[in-house]
Design a protein around this motif. Structure first.
Motif, short mmCIF file in Angstrom:
data_model
loop_
_atom_site.label_atom_id
_atom_site.label_comp_id
_atom_site.label_asym_id
_atom_site.label_seq_id
_atom_site.Cartn_x
_atom_site.Cartn_y
_atom_site.Cartn_z
N ARG A 150 0.86 -1.14 0.22
CA ARG A 150 0.20 -0.12 0.15
C ARG A 150 0.83 1.19 -0.02
NH1 ARG A 150 -3.08 -2.60 3.97
NH2 ARG A 150 -2.25 -1.17 5.63
N CYS A 151 2.02 1.09 0.72
CA CYS A 151 2.80 2.33 0.89
C CYS A 151 3.75 2.51 -0.07
CB CYS A 151 3.18 2.82 2.37
SG CYS A 151 4.35 1.41 2.90
N GLY A 152 4.34 1.53 -0.78
CA GLY A 152 5.40 1.44 -1.68
C GLY A 152 6.67 1.14 -1.13
N ALA A 153 6.75 0.71 -0.20
CA ALA A 153 7.91 -0.12 0.41
C ALA A 153 8.24 -1.16 -0.26
CB ALA A 153 7.84 -0.33 1.88
N GLN A 154 9.59 -1.35 -0.76
CA GLN A 154 9.91 -2.42 -1.54
C GLN A 154 10.54 -3.50 -0.51
OE1 GLN A 154 12.75 -0.99 -4.54
NE2 GLN A 154 11.41 0.73 -5.24
N VAL A 155 10.06 -4.68 -0.65
CA VAL A 155 10.48 -5.90 0.03
C VAL A 155 11.61 -6.75 -0.64
CG1 VAL A 155 9.63 -7.83 1.18
CG2 VAL A 155 8.15 -5.95 0.91
#
Length: 288
Positions: free
Chosen positions: A213-218
């Motif tokens: 949802r927030c665009g944090a890349q895993v």
């Protein structure tokens, strides 16, 4: 290793059980002597009154420095500034100024008539009051609405120019993500402190959804590690190890402040703090 300053984010309770979880979280983490704690707004400003009540209680009853979230959504400029004035009258001198998420069901943010168009307008208005230390959001990984690779840097520069005193980043999984962002901000002339946001992974599936949802890349290695840890029933051990290593790498890279997104679940945050050598420093002040 340098001992960092800590800060914690909480969210306001919407039920009796949630209230117990919040106050348990505050009581557990307050003795770690946080530099400040923040209290969030719900999407679309849905927890406005709950946020105000939680901020007032934490400030007055527990003696903590509270930064209240304030957003632009579903309120006129006058209504938003009235809320800010209520905080000032209650002795709250810090605000986390955000555009905010649109209400559920709305695809994009639309300013209310006579409302602030974006976070920069809100920041400028708060700065003009001269009553607050203003913290803002920052995105080491691209925000889902970012137009290009430079958009998040440009927005942060605009926020600082509008009067923001410091920034707190969205969470990320590798220290290099933060260091690259910090260097790009410095190159852009952003001199306000940037505090890395840390999310201890209490629930791996939930964090995956949150990150999307927030665009944090895993990174792939994180997912692979948690899949194996869950099979071996070692989820919490891995979560503590990964979060502690991330914090240690940040500290070694010159970071002096860490902001933990607690999700009102204090155990992992406390364990990471202990692993970093931070133990309770102050007695809890409570009216009970």
């Amino acid at each position: 290793m340098t001992t960092p300053h800590l800060s914690f984010e909480f969210f306001p309770p919407q039920s009796l059980d949630a209230s117990f979880r919040l106050w348990d979280t505050v009581r557990t983490l307050a003795p770690l002597d946080p530099q400040f704690v923040s209290v969030t707004y719900g999407a679309g400003g849905t927890t406005r009154d709950l946020t105000h009540d939680a901020v007032a209680t934490i400030h007055n009853h527990y003696g903590l420095n509270v930064a209240a979230h304030l957003t632009c959504v579903e309120a006129t400029k006058a209504e938003t500034l009235e809320i800010a004035e209520r905080y000032a009258q209650a002795g709250v001198t810090e605000i986390v100024a955000l555009r905010g998420d649109p209400p559920k069901g709305q695809g994009k943010f639309t300013p209310k008539a006579d409302g602030f168009a974006d976070s920069c307008e809100l920041i400028e208005a708060l700065a003009e009051t001269g009553k607050f230390h203003i913290r803002v959001g920052a995105y080491p990984d691209p925000h889902p609405e970012a137009a290009d690779d430079n958009a998040d840097i440009d927005w942060l520069k605009r926020k600082v120019d509008a009067g923001a005193n410091s920034a707190i980043t969205q969470f990320f999984f590798e220290a290099e993500t933060f260091f690259r962002f910090r260097d790009r901000c410095a190159e852009a002339g952003i001199d306000a402190p940037i505090i890395p946001g840390i999310l201890p992974i209490e629930n791996w599936k939930g964090v995956q959804k949150f990150a999307a949802r927030c665009g944090a890349q895993v990174p792939a290695w994180v997912g692979e590690a948690f899949e194996k840890a869950e099979r071996d029933d070692r989820h919490d051990l891995l979560a503590t190890a990964i979060c502690t290593e991330l914090c240690s790498d940040l500290i070694e890279g010159g970071v002096e402040d860490l902001h933990f997104y607690t999700l009102n679940k204090p155990a992992l945050t406390r364990e990471v703090a202990h692993a970093l050598g931070i133990t309770p420093r102050v007695a809890l002040r409570d009216v009970a």
